[in-house]
Design a protein around this motif. Sequence first.
Motif, PDB file in Angstrom:
ATOM      1  N   ALA A  60       0.837  -1.122  -0.031  1.00  0.00           N
ATOM      2  CA  ALA A  60       0.037  -0.104   0.008  1.00  0.00           C
ATOM      3  C   ALA A  60       0.906   1.156  -0.054  1.00  0.00           C
ATOM      4  O   ALA A  60       0.833   1.841   0.946  1.00  0.00           O
ATOM      5  N   GLY A  62       2.289   4.804  -0.267  1.00  0.00           N
ATOM      6  CA  GLY A  62       1.569   6.237   0.108  1.00  0.00           C
ATOM      7  C   GLY A  62       2.616   7.288  -0.028  1.00  0.00           C
ATOM      8  O   GLY A  62       4.029   6.985  -0.125  1.00  0.00           O
ATOM      9  N   THR A  75       9.334   4.645   6.325  1.00  0.00           N
ATOM     10  CA  THR A  75       8.675   4.209   5.454  1.00  0.00           C
ATOM     11  C   THR A  75       9.357   2.930   5.065  1.00  0.00           C
ATOM     12  O   THR A  75      10.576   2.961   4.535  1.00  0.00           O
ATOM     13  N   GLY A 112       8.081  -0.340  -2.407  1.00  0.00           N
ATOM     14  CA  GLY A 112       7.007   0.544  -2.082  1.00  0.00           C
ATOM     15  C   GLY A 112       7.234   1.837  -1.994  1.00  0.00           C
ATOM     16  O   GLY A 112       6.541   2.781  -2.094  1.00  0.00           O
ATOM     17  N   TRP A 317       4.644  -1.843  14.477  1.00  0.00           N
ATOM     18  CA  TRP A 317       4.381  -1.172  13.203  1.00  0.00           C
ATOM     19  C   TRP A 317       4.376  -2.056  12.129  1.00  0.00           C
ATOM     20  O   TRP A 317       5.346  -2.088  11.476  1.00  0.00           O
ATOM     21  N   LEU A 319       3.646  -2.257   9.112  1.00  0.00           N
ATOM     22  CA  LEU A 319       3.425  -1.558   7.732  1.00  0.00           C
ATOM     23  C   LEU A 319       3.318  -2.505   6.645  1.00  0.00           C
ATOM     24  O   LEU A 319       3.785  -3.394   6.502  1.00  0.00           O
ATOM     25  N   PRO A 320       2.422  -2.113   5.784  1.00  0.00           N
ATOM     26  CA  PRO A 320       2.590  -2.518   4.558  1.00  0.00           C
ATOM     27  C   PRO A 320       3.700  -2.046   3.658  1.00  0.00           C
ATOM     28  O   PRO A 320       4.263  -0.854   4.243  1.00  0.00           O
ATOM     29  N   GLY A 323       4.334   1.565   3.323  1.00  0.00           N
ATOM     30  CA  GLY A 323       3.787   2.315   4.392  1.00  0.00           C
ATOM     31  C   GLY A 323       4.578   3.116   5.102  1.00  0.00           C
ATOM     32  O   GLY A 323       5.665   2.743   5.276  1.00  0.00           O
ATOM     33  N   SER A 324       4.011   4.049   5.803  1.00  0.00           N
ATOM     34  CA  SER A 324       4.718   5.137   6.552  1.00  0.00           C
ATOM     35  C   SER A 324       4.280   5.082   7.920  1.00  0.00           C
ATOM     36  O   SER A 324       2.970   5.088   8.508  1.00  0.00           O
ATOM     37  N   ARG A 325       5.171   5.328   9.197  1.00  0.00           N
ATOM     38  CA  ARG A 325       4.585   5.764  10.571  1.00  0.00           C
ATOM     39  C   ARG A 325       5.709   7.227  10.762  1.00  0.00           C
ATOM     40  O   ARG A 325       6.696   7.005  10.650  1.00  0.00           O
TER      41      ARG A 325
END
Length: 331
Positions: A60, A62, A75, A112, A317, A319-320, A323-325
Amino acid sequence: MTEGLTTPRPLFERRSWPRSFADRLTAPLPGMRTLFVAARRGALRPTAAELRETAGLPFAPGPLPPAGAGTVSLTWAGHASSVVRVGGLTVLTDPVWSRKIFATPARLTPVGVAWKDLPPVDAVVISHNHYDHLDAPTLGRLPRTTALFVPAGLGGWCRRRGFTRVTELDWWEAAELPAPGGPVRFDFVPAHHWSKRTFTDTCRSLWGGWVLTDPAGRRLYFAGDTGYGHWFTEIGARYPGIDLALMPIGAYDPPWLQQSVHTDPEEAVRACREVGAPRMAPMHWATFLLSAEPPSEPLVRTRAAWRSAGLPAADLWDLPIGGSRVLDGGP
């Protein structure tokens, strides 16, 4: 946060190293007979039925989150490759943007983060020289003035490819890179693994993980590639207050072949707790076929182990790819 740590070494210095780091191994390496037996048993790849699961692997992509000097963000680009924003710097971990690497089937999931969407890369950290962590075509896309932080013995490989700002470190050594908010510290720490890139260079360079510390003292631990063992407790003791651990959760089956050099999901959760990190970002799965477990199994087991340990779901976390956090909500 830096009290008791070693004094940072000069950036980009040229150093001499021993011819071999085999004395750092914490388990014997598998011989050719063991690898032959594994191949004959079909123990190096998932079954055809299990490979059909790859359609459900998390992907996913982003946009990268906004990042100022006070931001720590992550990320996941896939496998052990992440885009870390720390102290105003953009740092890549073990960047592999290639579709295929040596002696391994093409990647299961796309990268990604599109290369064109990356901000200028300030630094790269390399954990060791295996092809799924050190990818020459990807590094070749970077300006040769990019700061590279690499294990002892790997500097020559980088300089032969034109890189001029290479810092080689031994275990427990550090260097600091200037950043907008103050210097970011890069500490090289031990791992339970090994190194090899050709038929003649087994353990000629070191292997390990990295602890990145921003000017505010926030810490991110990138474990690289590692089995489970005593180093995690010592890393946690030497670097108290690690905020986030990037832990490998794949390439563990069959255990009789993989256990000494790759953590399984339960071991990764245990190691995260031993380094003292309240948050864990799983990596080293869902990208390359390196072992025999079903491609989607590592995350299922990781989530179960996290729940069994009674840890908050929000602190995993998971993540896909893409994905990010952001740590602590950003600046």
